[in-house]
Design an enzyme around this catalytic site. Structure first.
Site, PDB file in Angstrom:
ATOM      1  CG  ASN A   1      33.025 -10.100 -18.985  1.00  0.00           C
ATOM      2  OD1 ASN A   1      32.199 -10.896 -18.568  1.00  0.00           O
ATOM      3  ND2 ASN A   1      32.892  -9.623 -20.142  1.00  0.00           N
ATOM      4  CD1 TRP A   2      35.138 -14.688 -14.145  1.00  0.00           C
ATOM      5  CD2 TRP A   2      33.723 -16.244 -12.984  1.00  0.00           C
ATOM      6  NE1 TRP A   2      35.428 -14.631 -12.918  1.00  0.00           N
ATOM      7  CE2 TRP A   2      34.716 -15.612 -12.300  1.00  0.00           C
ATOM      8  CE3 TRP A   2      32.590 -16.894 -12.787  1.00  0.00           C
ATOM      9  CZ2 TRP A   2      34.796 -16.516 -11.055  1.00  0.00           C
ATOM     10  CZ3 TRP A   2      32.700 -17.659 -11.460  1.00  0.00           C
ATOM     11  CH2 TRP A   2      33.761 -17.113 -10.682  1.00  0.00           C
ATOM     12  CE  LYS A   3      34.629 -11.947 -22.359  1.00  0.00           C
ATOM     13  NZ  LYS A   3      35.270 -11.694 -23.517  1.00  0.00           N
TER      14      LYS A   3
ATOM     15  CG  HIS B   1      31.352  -6.977 -23.068  1.00  0.00           C
ATOM     16  ND1 HIS B   1      31.467  -7.709 -24.049  1.00  0.00           N
ATOM     17  CD2 HIS B   1      32.627  -7.299 -22.318  1.00  0.00           C
ATOM     18  CE1 HIS B   1      32.784  -8.289 -24.281  1.00  0.00           C
ATOM     19  NE2 HIS B   1      33.218  -7.933 -22.915  1.00  0.00           N
TER      20      HIS B   1
ATOM     21  CD  GLU C   1      31.995 -11.239 -25.821  1.00  0.00           C
ATOM     22  OE1 GLU C   1      31.408 -11.776 -24.897  1.00  0.00           O
ATOM     23  OE2 GLU C   1      33.500 -11.123 -25.830  1.00  0.00           O
TER      24      GLU C   1
ATOM     25  CD  GLU D   1      36.485  -4.909 -22.346  1.00  0.00           C
ATOM     26  OE1 GLU D   1      37.102  -5.500 -21.475  1.00  0.00           O
ATOM     27  OE2 GLU D   1      35.232  -5.330 -22.940  1.00  0.00           O
TER      28      GLU D   1
ATOM     29  N   GLY E   1      39.651 -11.221 -26.511  1.00  0.00           N
ATOM     30  CA  GLY E   1      39.540 -12.843 -26.633  1.00  0.00           C
ATOM     31  C   GLY E   1      40.485 -13.275 -28.156  1.00  0.00           C
TER      32      GLY E   1
ATOM     33  CB  SER F   1      44.281  -9.793 -25.426  1.00  0.00           C
ATOM     34  OG  SER F   1      43.335 -10.649 -26.206  1.00  0.00           O
TER      35      SER F   1
ATOM     36  N   GLY G   1      39.300 -14.024 -20.667  1.00  0.00           N
ATOM     37  CA  GLY G   1      39.862 -15.154 -20.600  1.00  0.00           C
ATOM     38  C   GLY G   1      40.776 -15.331 -19.451  1.00  0.00           C
TER      39      GLY G   1
END
Ligand code: PGA
Length: 274
Positions: free
Chosen positions: A11-13, A99, A101, A186, A192, A232, A254
């Site tokens: 997931n490159w966000k 997600h 976020e 998650e 993160g 993470s 990440g």
């Protein structure tokens, strides 16, 4: 037990969002993955580079393309939204849905911009459900993200939250369609932050998720569904998480931005004892 092919999804966000950056990272991943088999790999870059990355991958690439969100309507006056049909046309096969976020910070009248605060839920279980149903209708494979906040964990609500999020996401999804669904567990407090859930606890919660699918469908469906862990995950903790019986891969944030780290995690998944 059903053999499940591990899936490692990056997931490159909102990173690597120029065509030059995205192409460089993907090309590096392709090179490093050349001799790796026994694991499925997907990358989920920002929308604006999907077409360019599809051109880099070509038609029969073993690396799949994913998107980070989808809207449930096909077309119309929905400024800023991207439909499942548009994603399929761009060569996308997976799409992240729900997600944390997105569940946490967007789409509400007064978002709370304080980092780490997930008080206002923009994405709800019902929008996650609509997106899941729309993605399936366009032959996309949803990666449905679920997970509890630290506050919910401290109140001992983790299992109930996971059950409710899974049940909410799957409303109206048929047994046959379940073959296309992937889940990602998650824990929000581990995303993160560098904090990982212990492998035992991650496996336990993924087991709760699997049991929920069994209750909603049947044992065969729950034995076949893939459940990723995310939060993470890095080269140095991937193996102990991936070896757990209920964990079938990873959703990597990440560490997906460095080809070497991402491919090390894929290699760890490919090297699991069968
Ligand atoms: P992380 O992100 O690996 O940076 O914790 C995971 C995710 O948000 O999907």
């Amino acid at each position: 037990m059903t053999k499940r092919t591990p899936l490692i999804a990056g997931n490159w966000k909102m990173n690597k969002g120029t065509v030059a950056e995205a192409t460089a990272l993907l090309s590096d991943v392709i090179d490093k993955m050349a001799s790796v088999s026994g694991v499925e790999v997907a990358v989920c870059p920002p929308f604006t580079v999907l077409h360019a990355l599809k051109a880099v991958l070509g038609e029969n690439s073993p690396i799949a393309l994913g998107a980070q969100d989808v809207y449930w309507k096909s077309a119309g006056a929905y400024t800023g939204q991207v439909s499942a049909e548009m994603l399929a046309d761009a060569g996308v096969s997976y799409v992240l849905i729900g997600h944390s976020e997105r569940r946490g910070r967007f789409g509400v009248a007064e978002p709370d911009f304080t980092e780490g605060v997930l008080k206002y839920f923009g994405e709800t279980d019902s929008t996650v459900n609509r997106k899941t149903v729309a993605a399936l209708a366009a032959s996309l494979k949803p990666i449905v993200c679920v997970g509890e906040t630290l506050h919910e964990r401290e109140k001992n609500d983790t299992d109930g939250i996971i059950r409710a999020q899974v049940e909410g996401a799957l409303d109206g999804v048929s047994v046959a369609q379940m073959a296309q669904i992937v889940f990602a567990y998650e824990p929000v407090w581990a995303i993160g932050t560098g904090k990982t859930c212990t492998s035992d606890e991650a496996d336990r919660v993924c087991g709760v998720l699997r049991a929920t699918v069994s209750d909603l469908y049947d044992a065969e469906t729950s034995g076949a569904v893939r459940i990723l862990y995310g939060g993470s995950m890095k080269p140095d903790n991937a193996s102990e998480l991936l070896v757990q019986p209920n964990i079938d891969g990873g959703l990597i944030g990440g560490a997906s931005l460095k080809a070497g780290d991402f491919v090390s995690i894929a290699v760890a998944a490919a090297s699991l004892p069968s």
